[in-house]
Design a protein around this motif. Structure first.
Motif, PDB file in Angstrom:
ATOM      1  N   PHE A 173       0.577  -1.182  -0.044  1.00 16.29           N
ATOM      2  CA  PHE A 173      -0.081   0.075   0.097  1.00 16.29           C
ATOM      3  C   PHE A 173       0.550   1.188   0.368  1.00 16.29           C
ATOM      4  O   PHE A 173       0.527   2.462   0.560  1.00 16.29           O
ATOM      5  CB  PHE A 173      -0.885   0.087   1.085  1.00 16.29           C
ATOM      6  CG  PHE A 173      -0.045  -0.275   2.574  1.00 16.29           C
ATOM      7  CD1 PHE A 173      -0.322  -1.352   2.871  1.00 16.29           C
ATOM      8  CD2 PHE A 173      -0.100   1.252   3.121  1.00 16.29           C
ATOM      9  CE1 PHE A 173       1.052  -1.404   4.316  1.00 16.29           C
ATOM     10  CE2 PHE A 173       0.585   1.209   4.840  1.00 16.29           C
ATOM     11  CZ  PHE A 173       1.020  -0.454   4.677  1.00 16.29           C
ATOM     12  N   CYS A 281      10.248  -4.343   9.319  1.00 15.77           N
ATOM     13  CA  CYS A 281       9.665  -2.953   9.401  1.00 15.77           C
ATOM     14  C   CYS A 281      10.931  -2.251   8.838  1.00 15.77           C
ATOM     15  O   CYS A 281      11.509  -2.290   9.272  1.00 15.77           O
ATOM     16  CB  CYS A 281       8.587  -2.755  10.468  1.00 15.77           C
ATOM     17  SG  CYS A 281       8.495  -0.819  10.193  1.00 15.77           S
ATOM     18  N   PRO A 282      10.978  -1.767   8.393  1.00 12.94           N
ATOM     19  CA  PRO A 282      12.113  -1.169   7.036  1.00 12.94           C
ATOM     20  C   PRO A 282      12.503  -0.241   8.090  1.00 12.94           C
ATOM     21  O   PRO A 282      13.633   0.223   7.837  1.00 12.94           O
ATOM     22  CB  PRO A 282      12.001  -0.785   5.678  1.00 12.94           C
ATOM     23  CG  PRO A 282      10.455  -1.044   5.528  1.00 12.94           C
ATOM     24  CD  PRO A 282       9.879  -1.490   6.367  1.00 12.94           C
ATOM     25  N   TRP A 333       3.026   1.024  19.364  1.00  6.79           N
ATOM     26  CA  TRP A 333       3.829   0.573  18.218  1.00  6.79           C
ATOM     27  C   TRP A 333       3.279   1.413  16.859  1.00  6.79           C
ATOM     28  O   TRP A 333       4.064   2.395  15.860  1.00  6.79           O
ATOM     29  CB  TRP A 333       4.104  -1.098  17.140  1.00  6.79           C
ATOM     30  CG  TRP A 333       4.376  -1.172  16.443  1.00  6.79           C
ATOM     31  CD1 TRP A 333       5.904  -1.120  16.059  1.00  6.79           C
ATOM     32  CD2 TRP A 333       3.745  -1.415  15.468  1.00  6.79           C
ATOM     33  NE1 TRP A 333       5.874  -1.152  14.798  1.00  6.79           N
ATOM     34  CE2 TRP A 333       4.731  -1.476  14.096  1.00  6.79           C
ATOM     35  CE3 TRP A 333       2.538  -2.089  14.993  1.00  6.79           C
ATOM     36  CZ2 TRP A 333       4.644  -2.337  12.758  1.00  6.79           C
ATOM     37  CZ3 TRP A 333       2.604  -2.736  13.482  1.00  6.79           C
ATOM     38  CH2 TRP A 333       3.324  -2.930  12.516  1.00  6.79           C
ATOM     39  N   LYS A 337       4.676   4.593  14.712  1.00  3.08           N
ATOM     40  CA  LYS A 337       4.566   4.706  13.593  1.00  3.08           C
ATOM     41  C   LYS A 337       3.767   4.804  12.427  1.00  3.08           C
ATOM     42  O   LYS A 337       4.620   5.600  11.486  1.00  3.08           O
ATOM     43  CB  LYS A 337       3.860   2.972  12.824  1.00  3.08           C
ATOM     44  CG  LYS A 337       4.681   2.186  11.858  1.00  3.08           C
ATOM     45  CD  LYS A 337       5.898   1.586  11.973  1.00  3.08           C
ATOM     46  CE  LYS A 337       6.809   2.264  12.136  1.00  3.08           C
ATOM     47  NZ  LYS A 337       8.432   0.991  11.601  1.00  3.08           N
ATOM     48  N   GLY A 349       6.415   7.198   9.363  1.00  4.85           N
ATOM     49  CA  GLY A 349       7.094   5.938   9.981  1.00  4.85           C
ATOM     50  C   GLY A 349       7.398   5.293   9.505  1.00  4.85           C
ATOM     51  O   GLY A 349       7.472   3.848   8.708  1.00  4.85           O
ATOM     52  N   CYS A 350       5.665   5.289   8.593  1.00  5.28           N
ATOM     53  CA  CYS A 350       5.059   3.925   7.411  1.00  5.28           C
ATOM     54  C   CYS A 350       5.354   4.146   5.820  1.00  5.28           C
ATOM     55  O   CYS A 350       5.091   5.266   5.655  1.00  5.28           O
ATOM     56  CB  CYS A 350       3.780   3.504   7.588  1.00  5.28           C
ATOM     57  SG  CYS A 350       3.630   2.059   6.638  1.00  5.28           S
ATOM     58  N   VAL A 351       6.296   3.639   5.464  1.00  6.56           N
ATOM     59  CA  VAL A 351       6.463   3.413   3.590  1.00  6.56           C
ATOM     60  C   VAL A 351       5.313   2.335   3.157  1.00  6.56           C
ATOM     61  O   VAL A 351       5.117   2.242   1.719  1.00  6.56           O
ATOM     62  CB  VAL A 351       7.588   2.984   3.412  1.00  6.56           C
ATOM     63  CG1 VAL A 351       8.932   4.229   4.011  1.00  6.56           C
ATOM     64  CG2 VAL A 351       7.623   1.621   3.629  1.00  6.56           C
ATOM     65  N   GLY A 352       4.258   1.704   4.149  1.00 10.68           N
ATOM     66  CA  GLY A 352       3.160   0.294   3.194  1.00 10.68           C
ATOM     67  C   GLY A 352       4.221  -0.484   1.990  1.00 10.68           C
ATOM     68  O   GLY A 352       3.685  -1.065   1.441  1.00 10.68           O
ATOM     69  N   CYS A 353       5.222  -1.393   2.813  1.00 11.25           N
ATOM     70  CA  CYS A 353       5.327  -1.790   2.053  1.00 11.25           C
ATOM     71  C   CYS A 353       4.389  -2.977   2.542  1.00 11.25           C
ATOM     72  O   CYS A 353       5.174  -4.222   1.835  1.00 11.25           O
ATOM     73  CB  CYS A 353       7.168  -1.939   2.492  1.00 11.25           C
ATOM     74  SG  CYS A 353       7.423  -2.529   4.380  1.00 11.25           S
ATOM     75  N   GLY A 354       3.909  -3.830   3.664  1.00  8.91           N
ATOM     76  CA  GLY A 354       3.655  -4.020   3.708  1.00  8.91           C
ATOM     77  C   GLY A 354       4.158  -5.657   4.870  1.00  8.91           C
ATOM     78  O   GLY A 354       3.679  -7.077   4.798  1.00  8.91           O
ATOM     79  N   ARG A 355       5.583  -5.601   4.479  1.00 13.10           N
ATOM     80  CA  ARG A 355       5.758  -6.864   5.180  1.00 13.10           C
ATOM     81  C   ARG A 355       5.511  -7.528   6.635  1.00 13.10           C
ATOM     82  O   ARG A 355       4.876  -8.502   6.707  1.00 13.10           O
ATOM     83  CB  ARG A 355       7.673  -6.553   5.366  1.00 13.10           C
ATOM     84  CG  ARG A 355       8.529  -6.321   4.813  1.00 13.10           C
ATOM     85  CD  ARG A 355       9.385  -5.643   5.340  1.00 13.10           C
ATOM     86  NE  ARG A 355      10.338  -6.178   3.904  1.00 13.10           N
ATOM     87  CZ  ARG A 355      10.742  -5.044   3.378  1.00 13.10           C
ATOM     88  NH1 ARG A 355      10.604  -3.611   3.246  1.00 13.10           N
ATOM     89  NH2 ARG A 355      11.872  -5.519   2.506  1.00 13.10           N
ATOM     90  N   CYS A 356       5.294  -6.109   7.575  1.00 11.77           N
ATOM     91  CA  CYS A 356       4.073  -6.681   8.723  1.00 11.77           C
ATOM     92  C   CYS A 356       2.927  -7.402   8.858  1.00 11.77           C
ATOM     93  O   CYS A 356       3.273  -8.164   9.497  1.00 11.77           O
ATOM     94  CB  CYS A 356       4.428  -4.885  10.481  1.00 11.77           C
ATOM     95  SG  CYS A 356       3.483  -3.853   8.906  1.00 11.77           S
ATOM     96  N   ILE A 366      -2.131  -3.940   9.523  1.00 11.57           N
ATOM     97  CA  ILE A 366      -2.100  -2.815   9.781  1.00 11.57           C
ATOM     98  C   ILE A 366      -3.003  -2.447   9.533  1.00 11.57           C
ATOM     99  O   ILE A 366      -3.813  -0.532   9.934  1.00 11.57           O
ATOM    100  CB  ILE A 366      -0.088  -2.251   9.982  1.00 11.57           C
ATOM    101  CG1 ILE A 366      -1.070  -0.779  10.754  1.00 11.57           C
ATOM    102  CG2 ILE A 366      -0.188  -2.015   8.913  1.00 11.57           C
ATOM    103  CD1 ILE A 366       0.691   0.178  10.775  1.00 11.57           C
TER     104      ILE A 366
HETATM  105  S1  SF4 Z   1       3.911  -1.615   6.226  1.00  8.32           S
HETATM  106 FE1  SF4 Z   1       4.454  -2.028   8.238  1.00  8.32          FE
HETATM  107  S2  SF4 Z   1       6.517  -2.606   7.152  1.00  8.32           S
HETATM  108 FE2  SF4 Z   1       6.194  -1.715   6.188  1.00  8.32          FE
HETATM  109  S3  SF4 Z   1       6.723   0.138   6.669  1.00  8.32           S
HETATM  110 FE3  SF4 Z   1       4.778   0.573   7.734  1.00  8.32          FE
HETATM  111  S4  SF4 Z   1       4.243  -0.492   9.396  1.00  8.32           S
HETATM  112 FE4  SF4 Z   1       6.680  -1.136   8.943  1.00  8.32          FE
END
Ligand code: SF4
Ligand code: SF4
Ligand code: SF4
Lengths: 387, 262
Positions: A173, A281-282, A333, A337, A349-356, A366
């Motif tokens: 996202f 989370c990156p 958290w 974030k 603090g979130c770039v939307g990579c979806g890892r979490c 999230i």
């Molecule tokens: S999507 Fe999750 S892992 Fe990725 S930057 Fe946002 S909080 Fe961190």
């Protein structure tokens, strides 16, 4: 970097990748990039281009990640894996210094050894969300008065090769978070991978003089306008294929207003406080300190180790931990974030990579938690307005 | 300055944790140079009289005699550290806590009347004050060295109580739950092994007992999602740390008599 006209994009054929590796290695870089290991695409040191995950894609969902075979040979046809570039630039364990007590004719003295010469990495295949994540780490770890020496050393020596996205994953996202599948800054070179018509090639754009220098050592040709447009269209279309959306409107406010939300109980009933979300989370940067001594007591080391707001020790003050419940730890958290990060560092603090989302063993999402918090607040407001 | 004295004690156990001390081959000389090993019958039959500065206690309490003996050990020890799952949670022999011990002895032994045993296997902390519990079945060599080293210089040992998942990610493992759907007890298990099993593509077996704040219901949900049958979930928590309260709770959240529906 500024003031120079952007050079025209060029094309590298797939056969040009070994030359890219050569050019990087010739400049003293260790190449780090995606490769298949243990059923995932991980970030690791690469000996050659052959180790890239050609023909592998991924399927992600909440708490789930699977490799899948692609119908083409794309090397970068995958979204975020279990590791981010944080593992390289801000490693899980780093020795800050060591000291030895030496007893000689002049008495006892302490000899301190500082950190070793930082390694120089070429990061190959940095997705645009991760380019932004590195920018956020830059701000956090080097933007203040006391730059983090380990990160600074590794970051200054790093060469960044971004690869734009044409196929976002189901847990992506980045567009919601103000980014997108295209990269426009923060790289030395930016590639867009094309495989159509069985013609495997990369459109390459140059971000820095160092990038131009490397590119000059790799066989390339001028990119024709049609190919450049084709690549740009594929990236632009990817923006419409995000698997998730984050409702970001007034997000910091929402989290502040949700401090006493009953929803934290619901999350805590599902959350294992295992810490995986923060590890993957990156941008989660928190660390703790470990002082190590040896049996003789004459040798001591200070190590810095990744920590997480999900650990009890993280909020340990004199006499006990402040955040003992799962409620308070998840709230901490997500509030940091997505909310207070803005106050502290001037961005989310979130770039939307979806890892979490994908790597949470409980499948906690999230974006879903934020949507629920938002609708609960709306509902509460609506109830209050009722006569 | 006199060297501090170290004593090693055995209760109901397999000796594996004590042997971890012998396993510290490279460091053993250094240990012997810094501590007087006053009592360690696995290594030497020479026993120096107490009191002792540090006692490492292995094993659980399963007999009335041992329940008495541990009190004397406590009185003789300035610092008492339990080592291993038996001493810290009752060990695999705590399975008797969920069954009828008389029935067991009658089935297993030719002369059950020779057997004098308590109905339960309990951790050392259920009997005397314990200064530090080192977890694991068996304990981890590095962690044992860390505890001894920390005690020597008077600092807190670096033994985090968070989940195995921390170590798993720090080590760069690929999560076996997310990537393979393999059941794993890592999220509720105390760190210490360095996420050994997930590094070899297996789920965590919970050797180090419960982490600081295990969420039983969520963990059982995770195991169910991997397709584990309820009876198997119960069994997963009825191993070396069966007697740990958090693992008892975990085994109770699952419904043992339900079979998998497919
Ligand atoms: S999507 Fe999750 S892992 Fe990725 S930057 Fe946002 S909080 Fe961190
Ligand atoms: S949100 Fe998921 S990954 Fe994060 S601590 Fe909770 S269960 Fe673990
Ligand atoms: S493999 Fe197990 S220990 Fe490792 S992160 Fe996944 S759930 Fe945690």
């Amino acid at each position: 970097m500024t003031g120079t006209a952007t050079p025209a994009p060029r094309l590298i054929d797939i056969d040009g990748l070994p030359a890219l590796f050569e050019a990087l290695r010739g400049r003293g870089y260790t190449v780090v990039g995606p490769t298949v290991r243990d059923g995932a695409i991980v970030v690791a040191e690469l000996a050659s281009a052959a180790e890239l995950p050609f023909g592998w894609g991924v399927e992600t969902e909440a708490g789930r990640y699977r490799l899948r075979e692609r119908s083409d040979t794309a090397a970068f046809g995958h979204s975020a894996g279990p590791q981010s570039w944080k593992t390289v630039l801000h490693p899980a364990r780093a020795k800050l210094w060591s000291a030895d007590r030496v007893t000689g004719s002049a008495g006892t003295s302490i000899v301190e050894t500082g950190a070793a010469e930082p390694p120089r990495y070429a990061l190959l295949g940095v997705r645009p969300c991760d380019v932004r994540a590195i920018g956020i780490l830059d701000q956090v770890l080097t933007g203040g008065r006391h730059a983090d020496p380990v990160y600074r050393g590794r970051r200054d020596g790093a060469f960044v090769i971004a690869v734009e996205c044409t196929e976002p994953g189901a847990t992506c996202f980045c567009t919601s978070m103000g980014g997108g599948p295209g990269a426009d800054s923060g790289f030395d070179l930016a590639l867009t991978e094309l495989t159509d018509g069985g013609d495997h090639r990369f459109v390459v754009r140059t971000g820095t003089a160092a990038g131009a220098g490397v590119l000059a050592d790799v066989p390339s040709r001028a990119a024709d306008e049609a190919t450049v447009r084709h690549a740009a269209t594929a990236v632009a279309e990817a923006a419409g294929h995000m698997g998730r959306t984050m409702p970001t409107q007034g997000l910091p406010r929402l989290l502040a207003d949700s401090r006493e939300s009953p929803h934290w109980d619901d999350v805590a009933s599902r959350c294992l406080t295992c810490g995986n979300c923060t590890m993957v989370c990156p941008t989660c940067f928190c660390t703790t300190t470990e002082d190590v001594t040896d049996l003789t007591g004459d040798h001591a080391e200070r190590w810095r180790v990744w920590d997480s707001c999900f650990a009890l020790d993280f909020s340990y003050l004199h006499g006990g931990s402040v955040r003992t419940s799962g409620q308070s730890r998840y709230r901490q958290w997500i509030t940091h974030k997505l909310g207070t990060w803005h106050d502290q560092f001037g961005s989310s603090g979130c770039v939307g990579c979806g890892r979490c989302i994908a790597w949470c063993p409980a499948g906690i999402d999230i974006t879903q938690e934020v949507s629920t918090l938002a609708s609960m607040l709306e509902q509460a407001a609506a109830d209050e307005d009722k006569p | 300055m006199d060297m501090p004295t170290l004593a090693v004690w055995k209760f109901a156990s397999c000796d594996g944790c004590q042997l971890t001390l012998l396993d510290c081959e490279d460091e053993l000389l250094a240990i012997a140079g810094r501590v007087k090993i006053a009592r360690f019958t696995e290594a030497s039959s020479e026993i120096l009289p107490g009191p002792y500065d540090v006692s490492l206690v292995e094993g659980s309490i399963t007999t009335a005699d041992d329940a008495e003996r541990i009190r004397r050990v406590r009185e003789m020890s300035r610092t008492l550290v339990t080592i291993g799952a038996c001493a810290s949670a009752g060990g695999v022999q705590a399975l008797r806590n969920f069954a009828d011990v008389e029935e067991f002895t009658s089935v297993v032994y030719a002369r059950p009347d020779y057997i004098s045993t308590l109905a339960t296997s309990t951790p050392i902390a259920a009997h005397v004050d314990v200064d530090f519990e080192l977890h694991g079945c068996p304990i981890d060599r590095r962690q044992l060295l860390e505890v001894i080293t920390a005690l020597l210089v008077g600092r807190k040992p670096n033994i985090p109580a968070h989940s195995v998942c921390f170590e798993c990610k720090q080590r760069g493992n690929v999560c076996v739950v997310a990537a393979h759907g393999t059941p794993c007890l890592g999220p509720v298990t105390h760190a210490g092994c360095g996420a050994l099993c997930p590094a070899h593509h297996r789920g965590c077996y919970g050797c180090f007992g419960p982490m600081e704040t295990p969420n039983a219901a969520a963990q059982v949900g995770l195991l169910r999602a991997t397709g584990m049958a309820e009876a198997d979930i119960v069994r997963a928590f009825r191993t070396f740390n069966a007697g740990a309260p958090a693992f008892i709770e975990l085994s109770q959240v699952a419904r043992p008599h339900e079979r998998r529906s497919e």
